[in-house]
Design a protein around this motif. Structure first.
Motif, PDB file in Angstrom:
ATOM      1  N   SER A  69       0.819  -1.212   0.000  1.00 22.68           N
ATOM      2  CA  SER A  69       0.000   0.000   0.000  1.00 22.68           C
ATOM      3  C   SER A  69       0.855   1.264   0.000  1.00 22.68           C
ATOM      4  O   SER A  69       0.343   2.361  -0.247  1.00 22.68           O
ATOM      5  N   TYR A  70       2.150   1.131   0.302  1.00 23.81           N
ATOM      6  CA  TYR A  70       3.027   2.295   0.290  1.00 23.81           C
ATOM      7  C   TYR A  70       3.467   2.664  -1.132  1.00 23.81           C
ATOM      8  O   TYR A  70       4.053   3.719  -1.339  1.00 23.81           O
ATOM      9  N   LEU A  71       3.191   1.801  -2.097  1.00 19.47           N
ATOM     10  CA  LEU A  71       3.556   2.053  -3.487  1.00 19.47           C
ATOM     11  C   LEU A  71       2.322   2.457  -4.282  1.00 19.47           C
ATOM     12  O   LEU A  71       1.215   1.999  -3.999  1.00 19.47           O
ATOM     13  N   PRO A  72       2.470   3.299  -5.296  1.00 17.79           N
ATOM     14  CA  PRO A  72       1.319   3.749  -6.090  1.00 17.79           C
ATOM     15  C   PRO A  72       0.885   2.687  -7.094  1.00 17.79           C
ATOM     16  O   PRO A  72       0.886   2.908  -8.315  1.00 17.79           O
ATOM     17  N   ILE A  73       0.486   1.524  -6.566  1.00 22.95           N
ATOM     18  CA  ILE A  73       0.108   0.394  -7.413  1.00 22.95           C
ATOM     19  C   ILE A  73      -1.399   0.175  -7.404  1.00 22.95           C
ATOM     20  O   ILE A  73      -2.021  -0.030  -8.432  1.00 22.95           O
ATOM     21  N   PHE A  74      -1.991   0.209  -6.201  1.00 20.40           N
ATOM     22  CA  PHE A  74      -3.409  -0.099  -6.050  1.00 20.40           C
ATOM     23  C   PHE A  74      -4.232   1.189  -6.031  1.00 20.40           C
ATOM     24  O   PHE A  74      -3.838   2.186  -5.434  1.00 20.40           O
ATOM     25  N   GLU A  75      -5.393   1.145  -6.666  1.00 18.44           N
ATOM     26  CA  GLU A  75      -6.321   2.273  -6.680  1.00 18.44           C
ATOM     27  C   GLU A  75      -7.703   1.791  -6.281  1.00 18.44           C
ATOM     28  O   GLU A  75      -8.251   0.899  -6.931  1.00 18.44           O
ATOM     29  N   PRO A  76      -8.289   2.348  -5.220  1.00 20.49           N
ATOM     30  CA  PRO A  76      -7.702   3.362  -4.362  1.00 20.49           C
ATOM     31  C   PRO A  76      -6.969   2.734  -3.184  1.00 20.49           C
ATOM     32  O   PRO A  76      -7.040   1.529  -2.964  1.00 20.49           O
ATOM     33  N   ARG A  78     -10.687  -3.667  -7.786  1.00 16.01           N
ATOM     34  CA  ARG A  78      -9.876  -2.458  -7.810  1.00 16.01           C
ATOM     35  C   ARG A  78      -8.874  -2.509  -8.956  1.00 16.01           C
ATOM     36  O   ARG A  78      -8.577  -3.575  -9.498  1.00 16.01           O
ATOM     37  N   LYS A  79      -8.346  -1.340  -9.243  1.00 12.49           N
ATOM     38  CA  LYS A  79      -7.360  -1.219 -10.304  1.00 12.49           C
ATOM     39  C   LYS A  79      -5.965  -1.496  -9.760  1.00 12.49           C
ATOM     40  O   LYS A  79      -5.580  -0.986  -8.717  1.00 12.49           O
TER      41      LYS A  79
END
Length: 354
Positions: free
Chosen positions: A162-169, A235-236
Motif C-alpha cells: 500500500s506504500y507504493l502507487p500500485i493499487f487504486e484506491p 480495484r485497479k
C-alpha cells in the motif's frame, strides 16, 4: 491519538500535482441507547483547484438512515495534516479562510458552516439550504484499537504494497474501535452520549473501486470489546483489475486478520439485503452473515465524474459472526442489530460470488 495507535497513512496524501485525485474520510459513532448510528463522510477532490470537480463535501447518514450533505467548492478553505490525522473544511463568518485546526469554542464561534476532525475530535455544522434540515455535532474520542495488535506497531490495511502507487484506491482503517463522548443535534433531536462505540477509516487515489461491499460493526450484544471490519472490491492494479477481500477483527486485545496474503476469502453478496463472507487461514476460520430488510440509503462517492450516487448504505443491519479454530472449536459467536452494511459501484444485477 497516542503515537502507539496511529496507523500508517493517517496523514493527507495529496502531493500537490494537478492529476485527478480524491481523498475521503469516514467517522462513525453508534448510539446503542437509541438504536441509531451516525456516519460522517468528508471528501476533497482535485484540491489543486480550477478543475471541473475541484471541491469538497460533507455527508451524514444519520438517525433512521436519513441523509444530509453539503458542498464546499472552495478548495482554499480545506486543510489536511501531512503527518497525522487532521482535516477540516469550512465557511467562516467573516469570509476569511481558516486552514488550520481551531479550538472547539473558536470553531463554534467563528465558523458559519463546516467541520474539523482529528483522531480525538469530530466537530461540525451543516445545513441543507433548501429544506433547512441541519446537523451540529461535537464529540471527543478515546482510541482503543487502531489497526493491528495494540501492543505492536500499527499496520497498513492494504499491507506493505500500500506504500507504493500500485493499487487504486488506497484504503486504511484509522481506528477500529474507540469510545466517543459528546453530542449530536440532528435537526433539533439532541443526542448526548458517553463512551459510545466509534470508528474511522479513509481512502484516497485517482479512482474508486469498480464494485465493492463493506461491513462494519463495533456494537455487539454482550461483546463491548469486539470490533469488525470486512470488505471486498474490484480495484485497479496498474493496468488490470482484481477482486480482493478481507475480514479483520479486534477482540480482547488480539487482532485476527484474514487478508489475501495469509487467507482464503470468499463471498456471496446480493445486490441488496444479504451479505455472506467467509475466510480461512492455517489457524482460524470465520463466517459473517449480514442482513437488512430496509431499502437502505443512497450516498455519494467519488467517481470520474465527481461525487455521484453509486453506493447504498444502512446503519441498522443485522450481523451474525462466528469465529472458530480450524479443528472446529467455536471461539466466538456474536450478534448485532446496529451493523453498517454497504454495496457500491456496478454492476449489481445479480449476486456477486467470489
Amino acid at each position: 491519538m497516542a503515537n502507539s495507535l496511529q496507523t500508517p497513512h493517517s496523514g493527507y496524501h495529496w502531493d500537490g500535482n494537478g492529476d485527478r485525485f480524491f481523498e475521503g474520510w469516514y467517522y462513525r459513532v453508534t448510539l446503542t441507547e437509541w438504536g441509531q448510528s451516525f456516519g460522517f463522510m468528508y471528501s476533497i477532490e482535485d484540491p489543486i483547484g480550477g478543475k471541473p470537480h475541484s471541491g469538497g463535501a460533507a455527508q451524514i447518514l444519520g438517525a433512521g438512515d436519513r441523509y444530509l450533505w453539503r458542498t464546499f467548492p472552495d478548495v482554499r478553505s480545506f486543510w489536511g495534516a501531512r503527518d497525522y490525522l487532521g482535516l477540516g473544511h469550512t465557511r467562516r463568518t467573516n469570509g476569511k479562510h481558516s486552514c488550520q485546526r481551531l479550538a472547539p469554542a473558536s470553531f463554534e464561534r467563528e465558523m458559519q458552516e463546516g467541520y474539523q476532525a482529528t483522531a480525538r475530535l469530530n466537530q461540525g455544522y451543516i445545513r441543507d439550504p433548501g429544506s433547512q434540515f441541519y446537523c451540529r455535532w461535537h464529540y471527543e474520542i478515546q482510541p482503543i484499537y487502531g489497526w493491528g495488535n495494540p501492543n505492536l506497531p500499527q499496520q497498513a490495511t492494504g499491507g506493505l504494497m500500500s506504500y507504493l502507487p500500485i493499487f487504486e484506491p488506497g484504503w486504511q482503517i484509522l481506528m477500529a474501535h474507540g469510545l466517543a463522548t459528546g453530542w449530536i443535534d440532528w435537526n433539533g433531536d439532541r443526542y448526548n452520549f458517553t463512551n459510545a462505540p466509534a470508528y474511522s477509516e479513509k481512502n484516497w487515489g485517482r479512482s474508486f473501486p469498480q464494485k465493492w461491499f463493506w461491513i462494519n460493526c463495533n456494537s455487539f450484544i454482550c461483546h463491548p470489546d469486539l470490533a469488525l471490519t470486512a470488505g471486498g472490491g474490484r480495484r485497479k492494479v496498474l493496468w488490470w483489475m482484481e477482486s480482493v477481500g478481507l475480514i479483520c477483527l479486534h477482540y480482547q486485545g488480539k487482532f485476527y486478520e484474514f487478508v489475501p496474503w495469509n487467507s482464503q476469502v470468499s463471498w456471496r453478496v446480493q445486490p441488496w439485503g444479504r451479505w455472506e463472507i467467509q475466510a480461512r487461514n492455517h489457524q482460524f476460520e470465520i463466517l459473517l452473515i449480514g442482513k437488512c430488510d430496509r431499502p437502505g440509503t443512497l450516498v455519494r462517492v467519488p467517481t470520474e465524474d465527481g461525487l455521484s450516487f453509486r453506493c447504498r448504505d444502512t446503519m441498522n443491519g443485522r450481523l451474525l459472526l462466528e469465529l472458530r479454530e480450524i479443528n472446529g472449536r467455536t471461539l466466538l459467536r456474536a450478534e448485532s442489530f446496529l451493523c453498517g452494511l454497504e454495496v457500491g459501484g456496478a454492476p449489481w444485477d445479480e449476486a456477486w460470488v467470489f
